[in-house]
Design an enzyme around this catalytic site. Sequence first.
Site, mmCIF file in Angstrom:
data_model
loop_
_atom_site.group_PDB
_atom_site.id
_atom_site.type_symbol
_atom_site.label_atom_id
_atom_site.label_comp_id
_atom_site.label_asym_id
_atom_site.label_seq_id
_atom_site.Cartn_x
_atom_site.Cartn_y
_atom_site.Cartn_z
ATOM 1 N N SER A 177 17.319 -11.716 -13.211
ATOM 2 C CA SER A 177 16.523 -12.616 -12.372
ATOM 3 C C SER A 177 16.753 -12.335 -10.881
ATOM 4 O O SER A 177 16.608 -11.184 -10.458
ATOM 5 C CB SER A 177 16.834 -14.068 -12.740
ATOM 6 O OG SER A 177 15.927 -14.933 -12.142
ATOM 7 N N ASP A 273 6.800 -12.375 -18.068
ATOM 8 C CA ASP A 273 8.058 -13.048 -17.721
ATOM 9 C C ASP A 273 7.805 -14.554 -17.532
ATOM 10 O O ASP A 273 6.948 -14.951 -16.737
ATOM 11 C CB ASP A 273 8.619 -12.436 -16.436
ATOM 12 C CG ASP A 273 9.926 -13.080 -16.036
ATOM 13 O OD1 ASP A 273 10.976 -12.523 -16.367
ATOM 14 O OD2 ASP A 273 9.889 -14.168 -15.405
ATOM 15 N N HIS A 340 12.554 -14.745 -20.077
ATOM 16 C CA HIS A 340 13.061 -14.391 -18.752
ATOM 17 C C HIS A 340 14.517 -13.956 -18.921
ATOM 18 O O HIS A 340 15.345 -14.772 -19.323
ATOM 19 C CB HIS A 340 12.959 -15.615 -17.833
ATOM 20 C CG HIS A 340 13.415 -15.369 -16.426
ATOM 21 N ND1 HIS A 340 12.837 -14.409 -15.617
ATOM 22 C CD2 HIS A 340 14.377 -15.960 -15.669
ATOM 23 C CE1 HIS A 340 13.441 -14.421 -14.424
ATOM 24 N NE2 HIS A 340 14.372 -15.351 -14.430
#
Length: 387
Positions: A177, A273, A340
């Site tokens: 991330s 995502d 994610h």
Amino acid sequence: MFQVRSREWLRYIVTVCVILFLKLETLEGGITIIESAVAKGAVCLDGSPPAYQIDKGFGDGVNNWLVHIQGGGWCHSIEDCVYRKTMDNGLGSSKLMPELYFGGILSNQQDQNPSFYNWNRVIMRYCDGASFTGDVEEVDTANNLYFRGARIFNVIVEELMSIGMKNAQNALLSGCSAGGLAAILNCDKFRRFFPSDTRVKCVPDAGFFARVTDLSGEHHFEKYYENVVTLHGSAKNLPSGCTSKMKPGLCLYPQYAMPHISTPIFILNSAYDTWEVSNILAIGDADPNGEFTKCKTNLTQCSTDQIKRLEEFRSEFLGAVSEAGKPSSRGMFINTCYIHCQSETQSMWLGSTKLDDKTIAEGVGEWFYDKSEFMKVDTQNVLPHYC
Ligand SMILES: *[C@@H]1O[C@H](CO)[C@@H](O)[C@H](O)[C@H]1NC(C)=O
């Protein structure tokens, strides 16, 4: 008299040994705080010293190093950063950090992490709020805020160098991330710490935040990135080839930054995502009536039109990946799972998703060791789905 004393001594020695043993046990993987960083002004948002966790390498992995950058969004305003200092996940302060678990790419089990299990594995703890790009000399004394992410990155890497990383044969910078984005933006900088004969590469996981058209036909998220860069003074730490051409805020987007980064990068990302769909495509400002809310939180609630819109998002995402360039050193695993971050989750890292019959772990491993090119995009399953 003498006997009593010697028994006391024995008890004392045994106690010390037990304490030392327990201490060593918890040191492995536990949080190490770099107190000396404070003198260099390399500090978390709240001024506390930065931190990392390490699980030492073993066997023939002792001279290999994986540095994995923790994720956790960004803070884009004073209020937002003030709040972040107090968050009990420690994303703004090493005083509040809970210990993180070493799973997936960080696992020390061969059957769970075949390529990296016996490397030195490090988690670089995220506490600056700007993917380790910020560097503002002035302290915001009114709010007790420091914007020093770039300095933290240097201090942690220097510390790792001093405890053995300088002898690395192989080094990999990864992250998930905001940590994935940090692995992209700091990739060349990481490379420069090593001699030229060290194999150094980067694997951002869910760090390819694409600049795509949102539901309103605009680019509302752009403003958010602009605010992050301005607040944290990030511009001088972004690729100058990018910042000389466009607004520095845009250079947080991998599609514009990556053409100016030369170290090999493997893009591990879903074309759907979850975070990007929720916060870039369907950002609140682009969906004021919340028409996409149900769909983005549960795919089975999406209408036919909404699925169509998601497919357009995927096309634009893949376009952004192309814009980032496709040098022969590039690796890629782009699937269509609605998710994610995939490298830290054991089932995703090694099993639940495959491209051409290869797991993510196999793809990254083969690419890292130059055993094969690995540039795979899922063109069979084009619809978003749960994995
Ligand atoms: C998504 O919606 C379906 C259908 O209403 C429901 O069965 C399922 O439990 C939901 N999943 C989640 C994660 O909420």
